[in-house]
Design a protein around this motif. Structure first.
Motif, short mmCIF file in Angstrom:
data_model
loop_
_atom_site.label_atom_id
_atom_site.label_comp_id
_atom_site.label_asym_id
_atom_site.label_seq_id
_atom_site.Cartn_x
_atom_site.Cartn_y
_atom_site.Cartn_z
N TYR A 49 0.81 -1.21 0.00
CA TYR A 49 0.00 0.00 0.00
C TYR A 49 0.85 1.27 0.00
O TYR A 49 0.45 2.28 -0.58
N ILE A 52 1.76 1.70 -3.60
CA ILE A 52 0.61 2.21 -4.37
C ILE A 52 0.44 3.71 -4.14
O ILE A 52 0.26 4.49 -5.07
N ILE A 53 0.50 4.12 -2.86
CA ILE A 53 0.30 5.54 -2.53
C ILE A 53 1.39 6.41 -3.13
O ILE A 53 1.11 7.45 -3.76
N ILE A 55 3.56 5.77 -5.63
CA ILE A 55 3.57 5.77 -7.09
C ILE A 55 2.37 6.56 -7.63
O ILE A 55 2.49 7.27 -8.64
N LEU A 56 1.23 6.45 -6.96
CA LEU A 56 0.05 7.21 -7.38
C LEU A 56 0.34 8.71 -7.34
O LEU A 56 0.04 9.44 -8.29
N PHE A 57 0.94 9.15 -6.23
CA PHE A 57 1.27 10.57 -6.12
C PHE A 57 2.42 10.96 -7.05
O PHE A 57 2.50 12.11 -7.49
N LEU A 59 2.83 9.78 -10.06
CA LEU A 59 2.26 9.89 -11.40
C LEU A 59 1.22 11.00 -11.51
O LEU A 59 1.08 11.63 -12.56
N ALA A 60 0.47 11.22 -10.44
CA ALA A 60 -0.63 12.19 -10.54
C ALA A 60 -0.74 13.06 -9.30
O ALA A 60 -1.82 13.59 -9.01
N ILE A 64 -3.85 15.52 -8.14
CA ILE A 64 -4.64 15.11 -6.97
C ILE A 64 -4.72 16.21 -5.93
O ILE A 64 -5.79 16.54 -5.41
#
Length: 200
Positions: A49, A52-53, A55-57, A59-60, A64
């Protein structure tokens, strides 16, 4: 040499901010009383997790934060509150805040995945790094995966550390780490206040 230097410029800050060594210390203090299978599950959840957090931030993150109107300073304050409550309980009880089986299932997500691993510092850092060129972006994503792999390795083999520690030593260590966790929390507050120019 240029490639290695470029890689280290990205890898080292992420290593320091995510801090596998400090995370291991807190993991031992909080998850020490759980059995091996539970610790392994917590380790997997934390790394998965957190990855995921982050890499999510990566990329975007900019989109966000702008969409929700959330500042990095707000994330620092929120993360600080969570860590402060956790640290106070560790100091008071000499054990992790909640040792129930049900809570252990979620411990990998909160507090280990966030705010410990994927905290405001790591999130803000990857957002900044991803503003670089394509190679920097690639090195950032690779570095995140490598640092989290180190964290997972440390967590999985924490049992070897626990095997040489008795209950009294574990209680003492937990109280000490509780102070450190509270210190991290206060530092988050101070960083946010400095960024907002409330204090210098």
């Amino acid at each position: 040499m240029t490639f290695i230097a470029d890689f280290l410029k990205v890898f080292m800050p992420l290593l320091v901010v995510i801090d596998p060594f400090g995370s291991l210390a807190i993991f031992v203090g909080m998850a020490g009383s759980f059995n091996r299978d539970t610790r392994r599950t917590i380790s997997k959840d934390a790394v998965l997790y957190a990855g995921i957090i982050i890499i999510l931030f990566a990329l975007a993150g900019g989109i966000i934060i702008q969409f929700f109107g959330i500042s990095i300073e707000a994330l620092e304050i929120a993360g600080g509150i969570i860590l402060l409550l956790m640290g106070i309980e560790m100091v008071r009880q000499g054990a992790k805040p909640d040792t129930s089986v049900e809570s252990s299932k979620n411990m990998g997500i909160v507090p280990f995945a966030t705010p410990l691993l994927a905290g405001p510092g790591a999130i803000s850092l990857v957002i900044i790094l991803m503003k670089g060129d394509l190679m920097t972006k690639i090195l950032t994503l690779v570095s995140v995966l490598l640092v989290l792999a180190i964290v997972y390795f440390f967590f999985i083999y924490s049992s070897k550390i626990l095997s040489v520690l008795g209950d009294k030593i574990m209680t003492a260590i937990t109280r000490i780490f509780g102070l450190l966790v509270a210190g991290f929390a206060i530092q988050y507050f101070l960083d946010a206040l400095i960024a907002l120019s409330v204090i210098k």
